[in-house]
Design a protein around this motif. Structure first.
Motif, PDB file in Angstrom:
ATOM      1  N   PRO A 264      73.786  46.618  72.210  1.00 44.59           N
ATOM      2  CA  PRO A 264      74.234  47.589  73.209  1.00 44.59           C
ATOM      3  C   PRO A 264      75.042  46.885  74.290  1.00 44.59           C
ATOM      4  O   PRO A 264      75.019  45.661  74.389  1.00 44.59           O
ATOM      5  N   GLY A 265      75.739  47.659  75.061  1.00 43.67           N
ATOM      6  CA  GLY A 265      76.500  47.072  76.160  1.00 43.67           C
ATOM      7  C   GLY A 265      76.651  48.092  77.251  1.00 43.67           C
ATOM      8  O   GLY A 265      76.187  49.230  77.127  1.00 43.67           O
ATOM      9  N   PRO A 266      77.308  47.693  78.338  1.00 43.63           N
ATOM     10  CA  PRO A 266      77.483  48.620  79.457  1.00 43.63           C
ATOM     11  C   PRO A 266      78.179  49.896  78.997  1.00 43.63           C
ATOM     12  O   PRO A 266      79.131  49.838  78.221  1.00 43.63           O
ATOM     13  N   CYS A 275      79.375  50.490  69.649  1.00 43.86           N
ATOM     14  CA  CYS A 275      77.993  50.044  69.416  1.00 43.86           C
ATOM     15  C   CYS A 275      77.005  51.032  70.012  1.00 43.86           C
ATOM     16  O   CYS A 275      76.026  51.409  69.371  1.00 43.86           O
ATOM     17  N   ASN A 276      77.249  51.444  71.232  1.00 44.26           N
ATOM     18  CA  ASN A 276      76.337  52.398  71.863  1.00 44.26           C
ATOM     19  C   ASN A 276      76.268  53.689  71.046  1.00 44.26           C
ATOM     20  O   ASN A 276      75.211  54.300  70.915  1.00 44.26           O
ATOM     21  N   ARG A 277      77.412  54.049  70.496  1.00 46.25           N
ATOM     22  CA  ARG A 277      77.448  55.265  69.681  1.00 46.25           C
ATOM     23  C   ARG A 277      76.647  55.093  68.381  1.00 46.25           C
ATOM     24  O   ARG A 277      75.899  55.967  67.971  1.00 46.25           O
ATOM     25  N   LEU A 278      76.823  53.955  67.718  1.00 43.00           N
ATOM     26  CA  LEU A 278      76.051  53.694  66.491  1.00 43.00           C
ATOM     27  C   LEU A 278      74.556  53.787  66.778  1.00 43.00           C
ATOM     28  O   LEU A 278      73.790  54.326  65.983  1.00 43.00           O
TER      29      LEU A 278
ATOM     30  N   ALA B 262      67.783  57.025  77.927  1.00 37.94           N
ATOM     31  CA  ALA B 262      67.961  55.755  78.629  1.00 37.94           C
ATOM     32  C   ALA B 262      69.409  55.312  78.511  1.00 37.94           C
ATOM     33  O   ALA B 262      70.064  55.570  77.507  1.00 37.94           O
ATOM     34  N   VAL B 263      69.872  54.670  79.558  1.00 32.71           N
ATOM     35  CA  VAL B 263      71.230  54.114  79.570  1.00 32.71           C
ATOM     36  C   VAL B 263      71.134  52.667  79.099  1.00 32.71           C
ATOM     37  O   VAL B 263      70.353  51.897  79.645  1.00 32.71           O
ATOM     38  N   PRO B 264      71.895  52.291  78.073  1.00 25.44           N
ATOM     39  CA  PRO B 264      71.836  50.906  77.607  1.00 25.44           C
ATOM     40  C   PRO B 264      72.562  50.000  78.592  1.00 25.44           C
ATOM     41  O   PRO B 264      73.323  50.468  79.439  1.00 25.44           O
ATOM     42  N   GLY B 265      72.320  48.734  78.457  1.00 25.93           N
ATOM     43  CA  GLY B 265      73.028  47.785  79.311  1.00 25.93           C
ATOM     44  C   GLY B 265      73.157  46.469  78.598  1.00 25.93           C
ATOM     45  O   GLY B 265      72.674  46.316  77.468  1.00 25.93           O
TER      46      GLY B 265
END
Lengths: 374, 374
Positions: A264-266, A275-278, B262-265
């Motif tokens: 994950p990333g910001p 990535c967040n979408r996957l 949750a928000v990833p980071g």
């Protein structure tokens, strides 16, 4: 040159040039009549309409002997399924799929001294966007370095950005890495990575299903992605934009039953959108470290977990084993035949897999049938 | 003072002080005999052993009338289930649970003019660590601001860090926000937030289940978290360390059947460890924007998706059409013959497919050949 080439190797080298893309019908034809007959049929326009439709335009190009000479001249080789080093068990995954391009490669053009089978025995693909952020490059180097130091081969595509960081991360700890190219292994692509590719070939390998001289093209990148996933236990996407080749690799990983993971990333970073979408869409499991990855891809029982966290995790299952396990209802028993029906796995394979699942503590056999253990 | 208080309200005010923590057995007793009888039984030590065990030490403290006077003096009120503004349907969630502390509050001490039922009709909890990073504070303000601008009430705990950024994000767009405190609503806690709390009460509300004068204590923070989740449609954790109160709020959200997000980071950020873990363990859905959140918490069909996202998508192409399209290089033109060689599609089929692709806007024919349209 005067080298005499093995006729099967020659036939496959010919097919490797004539086939512009993976085609399981050609694989099937080879399975039926052998590589030499298949090559002859295609060359003479005697193959099925479907195969001819794809090969007629190039069937007359026969540079097989010259290609084999060329790869030998650069210290490489053309590996075919008859060779001991063919990563057989890895590529079996393609047999279970059914789209026309779900095909194992005809052969693999290789630079690098070590056996392909050995190199891919414990392998993780680490891939991502060319437009990597500093964060992505950092995480990739750390992840790939830690995995490589732990004995995992790092597989990637030698592209700029995340791919390069993955290869370098492995090389940086004296680890082993494999680059799968969308062009001939004689070509340094991208050219800025000529030196990197040389380093990769030293202890690892540069691999392509395309003969020497082949130039990169979009469809080859997609086919390449299938091989990146195909030779690996799992696929980690570190950074990817909204539409990214890494998604394609992840998709192949999923179809092949590999563990698909994403870092994950910001949510404010364009490089992490993919990535967040996957992760959001449950197409990848969130990972943040080599430990996370190893827990997911390592063969059952080979990772020592914190005893407090011993959870019997079905994430370690894959392929038909997973299919069979998942076909078991939560609270009832099932016969192998019912499981075969439910899972779509052949009855003989169901029978083979159940005792293994029992050994690992996932299922128990009883008089009434098989049931899940929780 | 000479105000005459409603006897049910007085009884619940008494219980609110005597009960140090939520207790569903007291709720059950009230359900059976009414608040006044329940209060009397507890005051006289006649309640069940379990209830007495929890209340005996404080049963003699009866400051109910004074507490009601005090809250009135500061322009607030004590809201009980008999009142129209009681967020009845929200708090019903507790009835389905079964731990002893799974209890709806006895009553709610409130500062702020608007009806609690109205304030919580469309509400999202936005919570997180006190030790927020710049990234977390930024994302929180954006998320809370966008949700508040869209009419959502932002519920949080008025703590430093993410909570404060959530309240401020809502206030910054003229939105409505509710602070649920772990102490009396007469206390500014943390004291640095005195001014913020005043702003929150202006259009929103400050809410607590503890009577005026109550000091914050650890168990009250945990009980407070249950109310933050209890009055909201969903819970968003923006940043959280490995162990964090936000996990507790997320846990309550899950138990109450709320949407937990949750928000990833960055995996390199200690402030995102908790969120990434919630996502990894499937305890929260990854969200990155107010749109993501609204899609998850809004009633079906009430969110309009952006029509602008219609992109010409090669996913609609298949078969030879896709092969031909993909054979076209990104920035060059090609002849049909070259395309046939490259794609493996027969020349006559290439010639048939190209005009179709042009019609659909994927390619353009020029004197020099065919090229992609972007």
């Amino acid at each position: 040159m005067t080298t005499t080439h093995d006729p099967d190797r020659l036939a496959r080298a010919y097919l490797s040039r004539v086939l512009c893309r993976p085609d399981r019908r050609v694989g099937a034809l080879i399975g039926e009549v052998g590589a030499q007959e298949a090559a002859r049929a295609i060359r003479d326009g005697m193959a099925s309409t479907e195969i001819s439709g794809r090969t007629a335009a190039r069937a007359e190009i026969d540079t097989a002997a010259a290609d084999l000479d060329a790869i030998a001249a650069m210290g490489g080789r053309f590996v075919i399924p008859e060779d001991d080093e063919w990563p057989q068990w890895r590529l079996l995954g393609f047999d279970r799929l059914d789209r026309v391009d779900d095909a194992a490669p005809i052969g693999l053009w290789v630079r690098g001294g070590r056996s392909l089978a050995d190199l891919t025995e414990r392998a993780v693909a680490v891939v991502g966007t060319r437009a990597a952020s500093e964060y992505g490059a950092h995480v990739t180097a750390q992840l790939a370095g830690d995995l490589a130091a732990d004995g995992w081969t790092i597989v990637s595509g030698a592209a700029f950005g995340i791919d390069a960081a993955a290869h370098r991360g492995a090389l940086g700890v004296g680890g082993v890495t494999v680059a799968v190219l969308a062009c001939g292994v004689d070509r340094a692509y991208p050219s800025g990575h000529a030196r990197l590719l040389t380093s990769i070939a030293r202890d690892g390998a540069i691999v392509s299903e395309y003969p020497p001289g082949t130039t990169p093209a979009r469809h080859r990148f997609l086919a390449r992605n299938r091989l990146v996933a195909g030779v690996s236990d799992g696929v980690v996407v570190v950074e990817a934009g909204w539409r990214s080749g890494a998604h394609n690799t992840a998709g192949w990983g999923r179809r092949l039953g590999r563990v698909v993971m994403a870092v994950p990333g910001p949510v404010t970073s364009a490089a992490s959108v993919g990535c967040n979408r996957l992760i959001r869409e449950n197409e990848a499991i969130l990972v943040g470290s080599a430990t996370d990855v190893a827990e997911l891809v390592a063969p059952l029982g080979s990772v020592s977990r914190d005893d407090a966290a011993v959870v019997r995790d079905t994430d370690v299952l894959s392929g038909e084993t997973l299919l069979v396990y998942e076909a078991l209802p939560a609270h009832e028993t099932c016969s192998p035949l019912e499981l075969s029906r439910e899972s779509g796995v052949r009855i003989e394979n169901v029978r083979a897999v159940l005792p293994l699942l029992e050994l690992e503590g996932f299922v128990a056999g009883e008089d009434a049938g098989w049931r899940r253990v929780r």
